[in-house]
Design a protein around this motif. Structure first.
Motif, PDB file in Angstrom:
ATOM      1  N   LYS A 268      19.770 -59.460  -7.386  1.00 60.88           N
ATOM      2  CA  LYS A 268      19.969 -59.395  -8.711  1.00 60.88           C
ATOM      3  C   LYS A 268      20.779 -61.007  -8.475  1.00 60.88           C
ATOM      4  O   LYS A 268      20.070 -61.688  -9.110  1.00 60.88           O
TER       5      LYS A 268
ATOM      6  N   LYS B 194      19.398 -68.993  -7.917  1.00 57.78           N
ATOM      7  CA  LYS B 194      18.153 -69.495  -8.190  1.00 57.78           C
ATOM      8  C   LYS B 194      17.712 -70.560  -7.751  1.00 57.78           C
ATOM      9  O   LYS B 194      17.044 -71.054  -7.916  1.00 57.78           O
TER      10      LYS B 194
ATOM     11  N   HIS C 155      11.886 -50.312  -9.748  1.00 66.33           N
ATOM     12  CA  HIS C 155      13.122 -51.663  -9.785  1.00 66.33           C
ATOM     13  C   HIS C 155      14.081 -51.240 -10.090  1.00 66.33           C
ATOM     14  O   HIS C 155      14.899 -50.540 -10.571  1.00 66.33           O
ATOM     15  N   TYR C 156      15.125 -52.488 -10.017  1.00 68.72           N
ATOM     16  CA  TYR C 156      16.125 -52.884 -10.254  1.00 68.72           C
ATOM     17  C   TYR C 156      16.234 -52.189 -12.145  1.00 68.72           C
ATOM     18  O   TYR C 156      15.438 -52.557 -12.907  1.00 68.72           O
TER      19      TYR C 156
ATOM     20  N   GLN D 130      13.295 -56.567  -7.484  1.00 69.49           N
ATOM     21  CA  GLN D 130      13.173 -57.408  -7.528  1.00 69.49           C
ATOM     22  C   GLN D 130      14.040 -59.419  -7.156  1.00 69.49           C
ATOM     23  O   GLN D 130      13.827 -60.314  -8.098  1.00 69.49           O
TER      24      GLN D 130
ATOM     25  N   THR E  27      11.431 -60.971  -6.642  1.00 67.71           N
ATOM     26  CA  THR E  27      10.027 -61.431  -7.042  1.00 67.71           C
ATOM     27  C   THR E  27      10.257 -62.503  -8.368  1.00 67.71           C
ATOM     28  O   THR E  27      10.026 -63.265  -9.195  1.00 67.71           O
ATOM     29  N   GLU E  28      12.035 -62.175  -8.705  1.00 63.02           N
ATOM     30  CA  GLU E  28      12.555 -62.957 -10.179  1.00 63.02           C
ATOM     31  C   GLU E  28      12.867 -64.425  -9.657  1.00 63.02           C
ATOM     32  O   GLU E  28      13.761 -64.322  -9.688  1.00 63.02           O
ATOM     33  N   HIS E  29      13.479 -64.230  -7.655  1.00 57.69           N
ATOM     34  CA  HIS E  29      13.913 -65.966  -7.595  1.00 57.69           C
ATOM     35  C   HIS E  29      12.983 -67.056  -7.008  1.00 57.69           C
ATOM     36  O   HIS E  29      12.171 -65.892  -5.895  1.00 57.69           O
ATOM     37  N   PRO E  30      12.146 -68.406  -8.057  1.00 59.21           N
ATOM     38  CA  PRO E  30      11.365 -68.579  -7.929  1.00 59.21           C
ATOM     39  C   PRO E  30      11.691 -69.372  -5.842  1.00 59.21           C
ATOM     40  O   PRO E  30      10.307 -69.564  -4.945  1.00 59.21           O
TER      41      PRO E  30
END
Length: 249
Positions: free
Chosen positions: A107, A111, A65-66, A127, A129-132
């Motif tokens: 990253k 968003k 992961h990042y 990484q 997956t953190e962007h909806p």
């Protein structure tokens, strides 16, 4: 030199050289070997480098992961990522290859940006997956453990069935005469498939990879739409590429 700054320099040296000795780091950073050994042990405990007899080796390519702490030349890669983001629009379909510059791009994606992203990079997919609003499609296959990307005919066949608006490609080497080259044969084949699957090709590269040639061809300069670097476009080192007709930002 403060401890945090010194340890970042240790990480940078290990990232550049892959393996460094305690004596080399001691001389380079002008501190005792005992201090370096304590730094290496602490960084090893954090999973940022791997402690070995007499020094340390890089484990950056094995991170799932990042982790921003292990990104060498981080500020340059932030600059590149911010430039590259200016090329994106809502509802684009894009392909992103592996590499830490592309991890930084993933990253820093806004968003509120809605995208569909195909990637064969496991760390990059995680990484994203953190962007909806980003729909992420991980292209499966045999995992190449050195760089945590998938390789093989399955990846190439999958890419042949899609059409992306833009491909953001990481660079191992870029040269005016040779174009884009890579260190790995199988990865070079997959990058060629990514190029064939995309309407626009954007290469992201730090300046230390300019005028570098590796063993396996990826594409010529004529196939590149845009090169994004950490340099200002007025930098003299970019003149040969501008003369060759490359679009730079």
């Amino acid at each position: 030199m403060k401890k945090k700054e010194r340890q970042q320099k240790v990480i940078d040296e290990v990232s550049i050289n892959r393996k460094v000795s305690s004596s080399y780091l001691s001389e380079k950073l002008n501190v005792s070997e005992d201090t370096i050994r304590r730094d290496i042990k602490e960084l090893d405990n954090k999973g940022l480098i791997t402690k070995v007899h007499g020094g340390a080796i890089s484990n950056i390519q094995k991170l799932y992961h990042y982790n921003e702490d292990v990104i060498y030349n981080r500020e340059s890669k932030i600059r590149i990522a911010q430039k590259a983001i200016s090329l994106l629009e809502d509802n684009m379909v894009i392909i992103i290859s592996g590499g830490t510059t592309n991890l930084m791009l993933a990253k820093l994606l806004p968003k509120n940006l809605k995208l569909t992203v195909f990637t064969y990079s496991l760390p990059l997919a995680m990484q994203l997956t953190e962007h909806p609003l980003v729909e992420t499609i991980f292209i499966g296959g045999k995992i190449y453990k050195n760089s945590m990307v998938t390789i093989g005919i399955d990846v190439i066949q999958y890419l042949s069935k899609i059409r992306a608006d833009v491909c953001f490609m990481g660079v191992s080497g870029l040269d005016v005469e040779s174009g884009i080259t890579d260190e790995g044969y199988e990865v070079s084949l997959i990058k060629k498939a990514m190029i064939d699957a995309s309407d626009k090709i954007v290469f992201l590269t730090t300046s230390n990879k300019l005028n570098v040639r590796h063993s396996y061809d990826v594409c010529s300069l004529k196939q590149i739409d845009t090169i994004v670097t950490d340099l200002d476009i007025t930098d003299p080192s970019l003149n040969p590429y501008i003369s060759a007709g490359v679009s730079l930002i």
